[in-house]
Structure formats: C-alpha cells, structure tokens
Write a protein that holds these residues in place. Structure first.
Motif, PDB file in Angstrom:
ATOM      1  N   GLN A   1      67.665  48.908  29.072  1.00  8.32           N
ATOM      2  CA  GLN A   1      66.571  48.487  29.477  1.00  8.32           C
ATOM      3  C   GLN A   1      66.684  46.694  29.775  1.00  8.32           C
ATOM      4  OE1 GLN A   1      63.683  47.464  25.843  1.00  8.32           O
ATOM      5  NE2 GLN A   1      62.774  49.120  26.732  1.00  8.32           N
ATOM      6  N   ALA A   2      65.734  46.508  30.751  1.00  7.99           N
ATOM      7  CA  ALA A   2      65.895  45.016  31.196  1.00  7.99           C
ATOM      8  C   ALA A   2      65.219  44.001  30.084  1.00  7.99           C
ATOM      9  CB  ALA A   2      65.007  44.875  32.386  1.00  7.99           C
ATOM     10  N   LEU A   3      65.317  42.944  30.288  1.00  8.30           N
ATOM     11  CA  LEU A   3      64.838  41.995  29.408  1.00  8.30           C
ATOM     12  C   LEU A   3      63.420  41.592  29.469  1.00  8.30           C
ATOM     13  CD1 LEU A   3      67.803  39.146  29.872  1.00  8.30           C
ATOM     14  CD2 LEU A   3      67.552  40.985  28.063  1.00  8.30           C
ATOM     15  N   ALA A   4      62.618  41.376  28.428  1.00 10.13           N
ATOM     16  CA  ALA A   4      61.187  41.183  28.398  1.00 10.13           C
ATOM     17  C   ALA A   4      61.162  39.566  28.201  1.00 10.13           C
ATOM     18  CB  ALA A   4      60.535  42.010  27.504  1.00 10.13           C
ATOM     19  N   SER A   5      61.777  39.033  27.857  1.00 12.82           N
ATOM     20  CA  SER A   5      61.892  37.500  27.280  1.00 12.82           C
ATOM     21  C   SER A   5      61.560  36.472  28.576  1.00 12.82           C
ATOM     22  CB  SER A   5      63.040  37.317  26.473  1.00 12.82           C
ATOM     23  OG  SER A   5      64.235  37.205  27.210  1.00 12.82           O
ATOM     24  N   CYS A   6      60.884  35.635  28.259  1.00 11.72           N
ATOM     25  CA  CYS A   6      60.711  34.270  29.217  1.00 11.72           C
ATOM     26  C   CYS A   6      61.201  33.001  28.200  1.00 11.72           C
ATOM     27  CB  CYS A   6      59.234  34.142  29.765  1.00 11.72           C
ATOM     28  SG  CYS A   6      58.937  35.500  30.961  1.00 11.72           S
ATOM     29  N   GLY A   7      61.686  32.093  29.133  1.00  5.33           N
ATOM     30  CA  GLY A   7      62.158  30.889  28.424  1.00  5.33           C
ATOM     31  C   GLY A   7      61.507  29.687  29.190  1.00  5.33           C
ATOM     32  N   ARG A   8      61.096  28.533  28.503  1.00  7.26           N
ATOM     33  CA  ARG A   8      60.248  27.482  29.041  1.00  7.26           C
ATOM     34  C   ARG A   8      60.996  26.350  28.634  1.00  7.26           C
ATOM     35  NH1 ARG A   8      53.782  28.058  28.518  1.00  7.26           N
ATOM     36  NH2 ARG A   8      54.023  25.946  29.654  1.00  7.26           N
ATOM     37  N   LEU A   9      61.361  25.431  29.436  1.00  3.47           N
ATOM     38  CA  LEU A   9      62.328  24.363  29.208  1.00  3.47           C
ATOM     39  C   LEU A   9      61.616  23.061  29.807  1.00  3.47           C
ATOM     40  CD1 LEU A   9      65.028  23.105  27.716  1.00  3.47           C
ATOM     41  CD2 LEU A   9      66.054  23.452  29.817  1.00  3.47           C
ATOM     42  N   ARG A  10      61.189  22.132  28.727  1.00  3.48           N
ATOM     43  CA  ARG A  10      60.427  20.950  29.389  1.00  3.48           C
ATOM     44  C   ARG A  10      61.598  19.954  29.378  1.00  3.48           C
ATOM     45  NH1 ARG A  10      54.786  18.569  26.919  1.00  3.48           N
ATOM     46  NH2 ARG A  10      54.404  20.642  28.089  1.00  3.48           N
ATOM     47  N   LEU A  11      61.935  19.575  30.855  1.00  2.00           N
ATOM     48  CA  LEU A  11      62.935  19.110  31.176  1.00  2.00           C
ATOM     49  C   LEU A  11      62.926  17.621  30.984  1.00  2.00           C
ATOM     50  CD1 LEU A  11      63.879  20.677  34.484  1.00  2.00           C
ATOM     51  CD2 LEU A  11      64.853  21.046  32.236  1.00  2.00           C
ATOM     52  N   THR A  12      61.568  16.946  30.837  1.00  6.59           N
ATOM     53  CA  THR A  12      61.325  15.514  30.745  1.00  6.59           C
ATOM     54  C   THR A  12      61.121  15.135  29.314  1.00  6.59           C
ATOM     55  OG1 THR A  12      58.927  16.224  31.272  1.00  6.59           O
ATOM     56  CG2 THR A  12      60.184  15.215  33.022  1.00  6.59           C
ATOM     57  N   HIS A  13      61.277  16.271  28.470  1.00  9.42           N
ATOM     58  CA  HIS A  13      61.227  16.031  26.855  1.00  9.42           C
ATOM     59  C   HIS A  13      62.722  15.281  26.663  1.00  9.42           C
ATOM     60  CE1 HIS A  13      61.402  16.582  22.667  1.00  9.42           C
ATOM     61  NE2 HIS A  13      59.922  17.010  22.739  1.00  9.42           N
ATOM     62  N   PRO A  14      62.443  14.252  25.569  1.00 11.84           N
ATOM     63  CA  PRO A  14      63.777  13.683  25.035  1.00 11.84           C
ATOM     64  C   PRO A  14      64.862  14.323  24.532  1.00 11.84           C
ATOM     65  CG  PRO A  14      61.810  12.650  24.188  1.00 11.84           C
ATOM     66  CD  PRO A  14      61.377  13.681  24.941  1.00 11.84           C
ATOM     67  N   ASN A  15      64.282  15.503  24.127  1.00 13.38           N
ATOM     68  CA  ASN A  15      65.421  16.321  23.467  1.00 13.38           C
ATOM     69  C   ASN A  15      64.817  18.137  23.821  1.00 13.38           C
ATOM     70  OD1 ASN A  15      67.538  17.510  21.767  1.00 13.38           O
ATOM     71  ND2 ASN A  15      66.150  17.684  20.095  1.00 13.38           N
ATOM     72  N   PRO A  16      65.110  18.291  25.079  1.00 20.94           N
ATOM     73  CA  PRO A  16      64.607  19.684  25.622  1.00 20.94           C
ATOM     74  C   PRO A  16      65.196  20.760  24.774  1.00 20.94           C
ATOM     75  CG  PRO A  16      65.494  18.395  27.282  1.00 20.94           C
ATOM     76  CD  PRO A  16      66.004  17.759  26.087  1.00 20.94           C
ATOM     77  N   ASN A  17      64.510  21.816  24.392  1.00 20.54           N
ATOM     78  CA  ASN A  17      64.759  23.114  23.844  1.00 20.54           C
ATOM     79  C   ASN A  17      64.129  24.315  24.385  1.00 20.54           C
ATOM     80  OD1 ASN A  17      66.995  22.803  21.860  1.00 20.54           O
ATOM     81  ND2 ASN A  17      65.717  21.069  21.144  1.00 20.54           N
ATOM     82  N   TRP A  18      64.771  25.416  24.458  1.00 23.61           N
ATOM     83  CA  TRP A  18      64.031  26.583  25.212  1.00 23.61           C
ATOM     84  C   TRP A  18      62.800  26.816  24.175  1.00 23.61           C
ATOM     85  CZ3 TRP A  18      64.501  28.040  29.918  1.00 23.61           C
ATOM     86  CH2 TRP A  18      65.694  27.670  30.751  1.00 23.61           C
ATOM     87  N   VAL A  19      61.745  27.150  24.700  1.00 21.24           N
ATOM     88  CA  VAL A  19      60.447  28.022  23.856  1.00 21.24           C
ATOM     89  C   VAL A  19      60.526  29.444  24.449  1.00 21.24           C
ATOM     90  CG1 VAL A  19      58.274  28.095  23.234  1.00 21.24           C
ATOM     91  CG2 VAL A  19      59.454  25.990  23.441  1.00 21.24           C
ATOM     92  N   MET A  20      60.633  30.477  23.693  1.00 20.03           N
ATOM     93  CA  MET A  20      60.914  31.626  24.126  1.00 20.03           C
ATOM     94  C   MET A  20      59.677  32.566  23.776  1.00 20.03           C
ATOM     95  SD  MET A  20      63.690  31.524  25.284  1.00 20.03           S
ATOM     96  CE  MET A  20      64.088  33.247  25.886  1.00 20.03           C
ATOM     97  N   GLU A  21      59.245  33.311  24.763  1.00 20.94           N
ATOM     98  CA  GLU A  21      57.955  34.422  24.372  1.00 20.94           C
ATOM     99  C   GLU A  21      58.356  35.681  25.049  1.00 20.94           C
ATOM    100  OE1 GLU A  21      54.009  33.149  25.924  1.00 20.94           O
ATOM    101  OE2 GLU A  21      55.118  31.762  27.225  1.00 20.94           O
ATOM    102  N   ASN A  22      57.708  36.676  25.121  1.00 18.11           N
ATOM    103  CA  ASN A  22      57.908  37.995  25.804  1.00 18.11           C
ATOM    104  C   ASN A  22      56.773  38.308  26.438  1.00 18.11           C
ATOM    105  OD1 ASN A  22      60.246  38.569  24.435  1.00 18.11           O
ATOM    106  ND2 ASN A  22      59.542  39.562  22.778  1.00 18.11           N
ATOM    107  N   MET A  23      57.133  38.818  27.766  1.00 11.35           N
ATOM    108  CA  MET A  23      56.190  39.528  28.584  1.00 11.35           C
ATOM    109  C   MET A  23      55.786  40.756  28.120  1.00 11.35           C
ATOM    110  SD  MET A  23      58.263  38.947  32.452  1.00 11.35           S
ATOM    111  CE  MET A  23      59.873  39.517  31.875  1.00 11.35           C
ATOM    112  N   PRO A  24      54.713  41.232  28.669  1.00 16.81           N
ATOM    113  CA  PRO A  24      54.258  42.922  28.037  1.00 16.81           C
ATOM    114  C   PRO A  24      55.219  43.832  28.199  1.00 16.81           C
ATOM    115  CG  PRO A  24      52.681  41.721  29.277  1.00 16.81           C
ATOM    116  CD  PRO A  24      53.777  40.684  29.329  1.00 16.81           C
ATOM    117  N   MET A  25      56.174  43.816  29.335  1.00 11.05           N
ATOM    118  CA  MET A  25      57.068  44.681  29.389  1.00 11.05           C
ATOM    119  C   MET A  25      58.546  44.004  30.027  1.00 11.05           C
ATOM    120  SD  MET A  25      55.137  44.189  32.568  1.00 11.05           S
ATOM    121  CE  MET A  25      53.849  45.346  32.226  1.00 11.05           C
TER     122      MET A  25
END
Length: 552
Positions: free
Chosen positions: A308-332
């Motif tokens: 099964q493929a991945l449903a996850s999406c990661g967001r990374l705010r590159l201009t943040h002083p301490n960037p960290n991935w914020v994860m959430e899932n697509m509907p499929m």
C-alpha cells in the motif's frame, strides 16, 4: 477484429479525422467536486513530460524508444537514429505542441531519447530541456515558442558534463539553471553553457545525494525548491538540506521526514513550495511533501507483491528558527501523484496509484479521485474531487492552464506502447480537470482582468496597476494578486512551479463593475526569478482567468 481492438482503434480514428474533437463532459457536482472533460481520445503519444509556454501552448513528449507512436511527423519527415533501441528509422513523432485555445496538436521533431529527462523555462520563454537516456543522456534541447507553425526543437549534442537521467532542474535568480543529480550522479551543473567550450564548467560534487542513495535509488528526481534567501531546499529519499549552491555548502540539515519512508523516485511522492506571500512580514517559506511508497516497495513489486502506498503528508516551515515536520494524512494513500499549485493558493493532488510504486508494471489500484489540499485551513484541509474515468499511472503528467483547468495526459507503465493483454493499457488521451472554483455559480464573484500596466512587464519593487471587473464585489480584503510560474512536470514532480502573492497597496473603484489594484512587483529575484508568469486576480477565493506577465 476483436472488441478490444475496436475500442482502441475507434478513438484513434476519431482523433485523426476530427482534431478539434469536442470535449465530452462527465456529470459531477461541479461546485463541490469539480468536473472532467475528455479533450482528445488520442493525441498519438503518451506524454510523460509537459510544460505550458507563454503562447498558451503546451509542449509534451514521451521517449523516442517506445517504438512507432500514433502521431505521424509532418511534411514527410523521418527521424534517423542509428543508436535508437527500438527503431533506427522512425517517421512518427514523440513530441507534440498542444494549442489550448483550438484544442489541436502539431507534431514536433525530437531527435534523441528524452526518457526521464528534466527541464526549465529561461527568462526569455525558451524551454531548456536536459538529458534523458541512451544517446540523449548528455544532450541539451531548446524550444522557443512562436506564434506561427515554424518553431521546433533544436538539439545540442553532449553539452552536459555528466549523464542526466532522472535529474531535476531549477531556475536561479541570475537566470541560470541548476541541474541536480540523476541516476548515479551525485553532483550538479549549471546552464546555459558559455560560447567558449573551454570555459564549460564541470559538474560539482554534491555529497548529500550520495549519502541519501540506497539500493532502490530513492533519491532520483530530488525535490528542489529555490527559497527567498537564495538558497536551495533539496529533499532526497527521506532527508533534506538547505544548500548554498554558490559556495557548494550545506547550511543546514533538516530533520528526516517522520516514518523513514522514501518519497522520491521510484517511491514517487510529490512536493510543492507553498505560495510566498509578500504581504506577510517576515516572509514565510513552507514546503509540503505528500505520498510515495514505503521502503521496500520496489523490490516487493518485482516479486509481484504490491504494498500500500503512503497516505501521509509532511509540512516543513523552512523559515522557522527550529523547523520540524508537521504530519497529517490524505484521505487515501497515493504514489505517483502530481501536486500542482492552483491560482487561489490551494494544491491539487492528481493521478497515481494506491499500491505499488513507479517502474514497469509496478503500480496497482489507480487513484481516480483528485484531492484539493487547502493549506490555509485549520481543519478539513483535504476535499475529495469527482473521479476520472481513466487511470493515470506510471509516465502520466499534469500541468495547470491559464484558464485554471488542469491538463492531464499520459500513462504508460510498459516498455513499449501496449494496448492489449495488460491490466493497464497505454493511454494516449488528453483530459482536463476543472476545479470547483470554475463552476458557473461562482461567476458573480469571478474577476476578469482587463488591463495590466507597463506592457505586461512586472519590474522588481515597481508599482503595477491591474484593472479588473467583477459584478458582485466584496471588499479590498477579498482581493489578492498572484503570479504563478508554470511547472515542467514529469514523474510526479512539477519542477520550477512557484507562486508569489504580490504586495497589495489598495483597490480603487473605477465605476460600474470596474476596479484597479495597485500592487508592487516582487522584492527580489530570489523570490521570483526573471521570466514569464501567469498573473491571477483572486476575489473571495475565486480566481480570474490568467494574464501573462514577464518579471524582469
């Protein structure tokens, strides 16, 4: 003749006899889920590469060693190539120019193999196209748009310093193009080359690519985004860095994306740089990476087992002083999906599979439903759109058009064109997906651009006036002016796509339904490299049709 053969032949015959074949609309709840149109049952090729040009034509191409295409070259031309794997003499085209306005095609001549190549548009509007396979792996090709029937590909043999197969291109603030990576190429180089062959720069090592390579080579087509500070965000496999290409130095290493599953080819997730809003101080830069295939998917597919493929999406705010991935899932889950910026700042995720990975015959469970991702929302960021009728798997592609539709074509998970005896036949059709904002019920709030000052030139830090009309105007706070650089899309990544929300100084009422917006051109070439962009007026979340401008 068998029933299957009849079903294949009829669309091709229709396309040949009626090049302006009328679009067939599929029923859907348009305002909520968008709408699909069949533009051509067969364009003769299966485009794995697409680029919208500033004359509103889309250049598309597949590979020369698929064998005969179903689009003949014009004027009795034939391609002679003693190095071609499939055909030494080929009188069919493997590239076409699609005219959006007339829904017609013109065959183009491309000489060497463009399989899994890369591209970028120069500031003058010329597409510079790099690499490929076999005899095309070190070649550069150029296509300069014209407004008649004379323009075609021009090829420059062996100008690349290294073999570029599965590389990524990024336009730079100084108008050069950086070509990053490729299969077993842990380096980069710059284009265009100078006129003096002795001054051609050799490739520059990029150890990050070597560190992120594995046995499946999940760092092919690395995700590369130019950031407002002039440095590059490069994502390969699971890791990403902030890279200073001028000093050949990694400035920062970001945390690996959670889950440790690869996202680049052949896992084939996708990525976008979210719109850069010049009205925000300080300016924010944020990258999104969605989908892909779990580690081991390629080897598993070789054994006939499709993970099964991945449903996850990661967001990374590159201009943040301490960037960290914020994860959430697509509907499929989805691998081999294309992520494209829409005029209103949303993202469409389209095409792909729910199981397996990229590669010959390695994908299963086609995902027919596009998603709209609304990054500005705090909840319910994903909306499921109307399903397509045609699977778009390996070697499919998509680009945004000036009118706000998404052009979709391709899908050929086979070594050659194959229409029979396979689960997912080669698809030569061309479709358009209309997102919900194009529904007629939004016409009262839809703006129409009437005029852009300065002869459609947008200067850096200079004032520009955009005149538009709208029948049901809200307020100035409902208006934004955006410019978008169209993508060179291939293998689930839209190279060079970019949106900048221009600084809005005010909206003035002119009378009747007419208004003009006062905006300021991009602050720097790092925010918006010189070149052609589509300008959109967005009112209450509904975009106008676009207007070409040149940033310079």
């Amino acid at each position: 003749m068998s029933t299957i053969m009849i079903l294949i032949v009829i669309p091709f015959v229709l396309a040949s006899l009626f090049p302006c074949f009328q679009a067939q609309t599929l029923p859907s709840r348009f305002a909520n889920q968008g709408q699909w149109q069949l533009l051509h049952p067969s364009i003769g090729i299966s485009p794995m590469h697409m680029q919208l040009l500033h004359n509103d034509k889309v250049i598309m191409f597949d590979r020369t060693d698929f064998g005969h295409s179903y689009l003949p070259l014009s004027n009795g031309r034939c391609r002679m190539d003693p190095f071609d794997i499939a055909l030494k003499l080929d009188c069919s085209a493997h590239s076409a120019l699609y005219d959006v306005a007339t829904n017609t095609l013109r065959p183009l001549m491309i000489q060497t193999d463009t399989w899994c190549s890369s591209g970028a548009v120069l500031p003058n509007g010329t597409l510079i196209q790099t690499g490929g396979y076999n005899d095309g792996e070190r070649n550069i090709r150029m296509f300069t748009p014209c407004f008649d029937e004379t323009c075609d590909w021009v090829e420059f043999p062996r100008l690349l310093s290294q073999r570029r197969w599965y590389a990524t291109n990024q336009i730079l603030p100084d108008a050069r193009v950086i070509v990053v990576g490729g299969r077993r190429q842990f380096n980069y180089e710059f284009l265009p080359k100078t006129a003096n062959p002795n001054s051609y720069p050799s490739s520059v090592p990029l150890n990050f690519l070597q560190r992120t390579s594995d046995t499946s080579e999940n760092n092919l087509y690395p995700f590369v985004h130019l950031l407002p500070d002039g440095n590059l965000f490069i994502f390969a496999n699971t890791k990403s860095v902030l890279f200073d290409y001028k000093l050949n130095s990694v400035i920062k290493e970001f945390p690996p994306i959670p889950g440790e599953d690869p996202r680049n080819y052949p896992s084939s997730g996708s990525s976008v740089l979210l719109p850069l809003d010049e009205n925000l101080v300080p300016l924010q830069a944020e990258v999104v990476v969605c989908g892909g295939a779990p580690r081991g998917s390629f080897e598993s597919a070789l054994r006939g087992s499709f993970m099964q493929a991945l449903a996850s999406c990661g967001r990374l705010r590159l201009t943040h002083p301490n960037p960290n991935w914020v994860m959430e899932n697509m509907p499929m889950p989805r691998a081999m999906g294309d992520m494209l910026l829409l005029p209103n700042g949303d993202v469409v995720i389209i095409n792909g599979v729910g199981a397996g990975t990229a590669g010959w015959e390695h994908g299963r469970e086609p995902v027919l439903t596009p998603l709209i991702f609304r990054p500005s929302e705090t909840v319910n960021r994903f909306s499921i759109m109307a399903p397509a009728s045609r699977p778009r798997l390996y070697h499919s592609s998509a680009v945004l058009l000036k009118d706000g539709r998404v052009l979709v074509g391709g899908s050929n998970p086979h070594v050659f064109y194959n229409f029979t005896g396979v689960e997912y036949p080669t698809d030569l059709s061309l479709e358009a997906f209309s997102p919900p904002y194009l529904a007629p019920e939004f016409n009262p709030v839809r703006p129409t651009i009437r005029y852009v000052t300065n002869n459609n030139v947008l200067g850096f830090r200079t004032f520009c006036y955009v005149t538009f009309s709208v029948s049901d105007f809200g307020s100035a706070s409902d208006v934004s002016i955006r410019i978008l650089a169209p993508s060179f899309t291939t293998h689930s990544f839209g190279q060079n796509q970019r949106m900048v929300v221009l600084k809005l100084r005010g909206v003035t009422y002119l009378g009747g339904e007419a208004y003009y917006a006062t905006v300021v051109g991009p602050s720097t070439a790092e925010i918006a490299p010189p070149g052609y962009y589509i300008l959109f007026v967005v009112h209450k979340g509904v975009p106008s049709s676009g207007w070409w401008v040149q940033v310079m």
